[in-house]
Design a protein around this motif. Structure first.
Motif, PDB file in Angstrom:
ATOM      1  N   ILE A   9     -22.593  -5.018 -11.724  1.00  0.00           N
ATOM      2  CA  ILE A   9     -22.017  -3.731 -11.321  1.00  0.00           C
ATOM      3  C   ILE A   9     -21.629  -2.941 -12.562  1.00  0.00           C
ATOM      4  N   ASP A  10     -22.328  -1.835 -12.786  1.00  0.00           N
ATOM      5  CA  ASP A  10     -22.036  -0.958 -13.915  1.00  0.00           C
ATOM      6  C   ASP A  10     -21.528   0.387 -13.405  1.00  0.00           C
ATOM      7  N   GLY A  11     -21.053   1.209 -14.320  1.00  0.00           N
ATOM      8  CA  GLY A  11     -20.627   2.542 -13.930  1.00  0.00           C
ATOM      9  C   GLY A  11     -19.501   3.063 -14.794  1.00  0.00           C
ATOM     10  N   PHE A  12     -19.089   4.257 -14.481  1.00  0.00           N
ATOM     11  CA  PHE A  12     -18.044   4.935 -15.247  1.00  0.00           C
ATOM     12  C   PHE A  12     -16.684   4.306 -14.985  1.00  0.00           C
ATOM     13  N   SER A  13     -15.720   4.609 -15.851  1.00  0.00           N
ATOM     14  CA  SER A  13     -14.372   4.060 -15.702  1.00  0.00           C
ATOM     15  C   SER A  13     -13.724   4.558 -14.416  1.00  0.00           C
ATOM     16  N   SER A  14     -12.888   3.722 -13.836  1.00  0.00           N
ATOM     17  CA  SER A  14     -12.100   4.073 -12.639  1.00  0.00           C
ATOM     18  C   SER A  14     -12.953   4.459 -11.436  1.00  0.00           C
ATOM     19  N   THR A  15     -14.104   3.779 -11.291  1.00  0.00           N
ATOM     20  CA  THR A  15     -14.926   4.003 -10.095  1.00  0.00           C
ATOM     21  C   THR A  15     -14.745   2.877  -9.078  1.00  0.00           C
ATOM     22  N   ASP A 133     -18.788  -7.018 -13.687  1.00  0.00           N
ATOM     23  CA  ASP A 133     -18.782  -5.560 -13.773  1.00  0.00           C
ATOM     24  C   ASP A 133     -18.476  -5.105 -15.183  1.00  0.00           C
ATOM     25  N   GLY A 134     -19.026  -3.940 -15.538  1.00  0.00           N
ATOM     26  CA  GLY A 134     -18.821  -3.408 -16.882  1.00  0.00           C
ATOM     27  C   GLY A 134     -19.620  -2.143 -17.094  1.00  0.00           C
ATOM     28  N   ARG A 135     -20.144  -1.991 -18.317  1.00  0.00           N
ATOM     29  CA  ARG A 135     -20.912  -0.794 -18.681  1.00  0.00           C
ATOM     30  C   ARG A 135     -22.394  -1.093 -18.951  1.00  0.00           C
ATOM     31  N   ASP A 136     -22.688  -2.350 -19.332  1.00  0.00           N
ATOM     32  CA  ASP A 136     -24.066  -2.664 -19.730  1.00  0.00           C
ATOM     33  C   ASP A 136     -24.558  -3.969 -19.112  1.00  0.00           C
ATOM     34  N   ILE A 137     -24.016  -4.307 -17.952  1.00  0.00           N
ATOM     35  CA  ILE A 137     -24.361  -5.605 -17.353  1.00  0.00           C
ATOM     36  C   ILE A 137     -25.826  -5.629 -16.889  1.00  0.00           C
ATOM     37  N   GLY A 138     -26.244  -4.582 -16.184  1.00  0.00           N
ATOM     38  CA  GLY A 138     -27.617  -4.543 -15.669  1.00  0.00           C
ATOM     39  C   GLY A 138     -28.654  -4.172 -16.699  1.00  0.00           C
ATOM     40  N   THR A 139     -28.218  -3.562 -17.800  1.00  0.00           N
ATOM     41  CA  THR A 139     -29.172  -3.130 -18.826  1.00  0.00           C
ATOM     42  C   THR A 139     -29.280  -4.106 -19.996  1.00  0.00           C
ATOM     43  N   SER A 154     -16.638  11.688  -9.211  1.00  0.00           N
ATOM     44  CA  SER A 154     -16.239  12.835 -10.037  1.00  0.00           C
ATOM     45  C   SER A 154     -15.074  12.430 -10.930  1.00  0.00           C
ATOM     46  N   ALA A 155     -14.979  13.055 -12.097  1.00  0.00           N
ATOM     47  CA  ALA A 155     -13.907  12.742 -13.050  1.00  0.00           C
ATOM     48  C   ALA A 155     -12.538  12.995 -12.426  1.00  0.00           C
ATOM     49  N   ASP A 156     -12.422  14.060 -11.639  1.00  0.00           N
ATOM     50  CA  ASP A 156     -11.142  14.396 -11.008  1.00  0.00           C
ATOM     51  C   ASP A 156     -10.711  13.311 -10.015  1.00  0.00           C
ATOM     52  N   LYS A 157     -11.654  12.834  -9.215  1.00  0.00           N
ATOM     53  CA  LYS A 157     -11.346  11.777  -8.238  1.00  0.00           C
ATOM     54  C   LYS A 157     -10.953  10.486  -8.954  1.00  0.00           C
ATOM     55  N   ARG A 158     -11.650  10.170 -10.021  1.00  0.00           N
ATOM     56  CA  ARG A 158     -11.352   8.938 -10.770  1.00  0.00           C
ATOM     57  C   ARG A 158      -9.995   9.012 -11.458  1.00  0.00           C
ATOM     58  N   ILE A 178      -4.379  11.446 -18.154  1.00  0.00           N
ATOM     59  CA  ILE A 178      -5.315  10.522 -17.494  1.00  0.00           C
ATOM     60  C   ILE A 178      -6.695  11.161 -17.381  1.00  0.00           C
ATOM     61  N   LEU A 179      -6.735  12.425 -16.950  1.00  0.00           N
ATOM     62  CA  LEU A 179      -8.017  13.122 -16.801  1.00  0.00           C
ATOM     63  C   LEU A 179      -8.731  13.231 -18.147  1.00  0.00           C
ATOM     64  N   PHE A 180      -7.977  13.556 -19.186  1.00  0.00           N
ATOM     65  CA  PHE A 180      -8.564  13.642 -20.525  1.00  0.00           C
ATOM     66  C   PHE A 180      -9.138  12.292 -20.948  1.00  0.00           C
ATOM     67  N   ASN A 181      -8.383  11.216 -20.682  1.00  0.00           N
ATOM     68  CA  ASN A 181      -8.832   9.865 -21.044  1.00  0.00           C
ATOM     69  C   ASN A 181     -10.123   9.489 -20.310  1.00  0.00           C
ATOM     70  N   VAL A 182     -10.191   9.813 -19.022  1.00  0.00           N
ATOM     71  CA  VAL A 182     -11.393   9.521 -18.223  1.00  0.00           C
ATOM     72  C   VAL A 182     -12.608  10.256 -18.789  1.00  0.00           C
ATOM     73  N   GLU A 183     -12.443  11.547 -19.067  1.00  0.00           N
ATOM     74  CA  GLU A 183     -13.560  12.349 -19.578  1.00  0.00           C
ATOM     75  C   GLU A 183     -13.972  11.924 -20.989  1.00  0.00           C
TER      76      GLU A 183
END
Length: 229
Positions: A9-15, A133-139, A154-158, A178-183
């Motif tokens: 499971i990969d993806g952006f932070s706080s998903t 889960d992480g950022r590069d597990i599947g790749t 979306s960044a706002d939802k996360r 928090i929003l700045f950190n996510v983006e």
């Protein structure tokens, strides 16, 4: 008899990657590995030893001290998941702070750090029956995983989810920070030279901006079932 597979499971932070991964591990009696916690623990080590700060990174010193970092997970029966141990000390609470969140992408861009952790992660999955889960597990870590998921929102939802999580825990934080950190983490994770965050060609995308945990879990379980039966 059901086949044991690797679920990446990969993806952006706080998903919600970790939440889904924990639920899957519990349902299928798989081992769950939170690779983000591993990178956070290395970041905490770097912070404790003054190798990294908001506007500073002593890359060479951290690299030369990687040999002194021992990472392990210890299952907490009361919480229902494994907690992160850094050199034998439980650091689960310390690694979840906003301060560590603001530094982790900086540390995770270091190739030597990634090489050390990827090797440890691949060892953990040798017998399959694992959810990671992480950022590069599947790749990078498990390019041959039987099921790859890529989580987005979306960044706002996360940022809203992360803000609520920290406020509920008693931390004093601002939504703006928090929003700045996510983006910022999105930018660093997606543009780093070594193993940038990207969707594997054979990964299934999940935009959960407007999807609850229950709906996500049911959909993902259906995908798992097709691969293990």
């Amino acid at each position: 008899m059901m086949n044991k597979i690797i679920i990446a499971i990969d993806g952006f932070s706080s998903t919600g990657k970790s939440t889904i991964a924990k639920l899957l591990a519990k349902k299928y009696n798989y081992i769950y590995v939170d690779t983000g916690a591993m990178y956070r623990a290395v970041t905490l080590f770097a912070k404790q030893n003054n190798f990294v700060a908001k506007d500073f990174l002593n890359k060479e010193s951290l690299i030369s001290n990687l040999k002194d970092i021992s990472l392990s997970f210890k299952f907490n029966i009361d919480l229902g998941f494994a907690e992160m141990l850094l050199n034998g000390v439980n650091v689960e609470k310390e690694i979840r702070t906003l301060e560590v969140s603001q530094l982790v992408s900086k540390v995770s861009t270091i190739s030597e750090v990634r090489k050390k952790l990827v090797a440890e992660q691949q060892l953990m999955g040798e017998n399959r029956g694992i959810v990671m889960d992480g950022r590069d597990i599947g790749t990078v870590v498990f390019p041959d995983a039987e099921l790859k998921l890529f989580m987005t929102a979306s960044a706002d939802k996360r940022a809203t989810r992360r803000y609520k999580e920290l406020i509920d825990r008693g931390d004093k934080v601002s939504f703006k920070d928090i929003l700045f950190n996510v983006e910022e983490r999105d930018r660093i994770d997606s543009t780093r030279e070594d193993s940038p965050l990207m969707k594997a060609e054979d990964a299934i995308g999940f935009d959960n901006s407007d999807m609850g945990i229950k709906e996500q879990f049911e959909r993902i379980c259906a995908l798992v079932d097709r691969r293990i039966l």
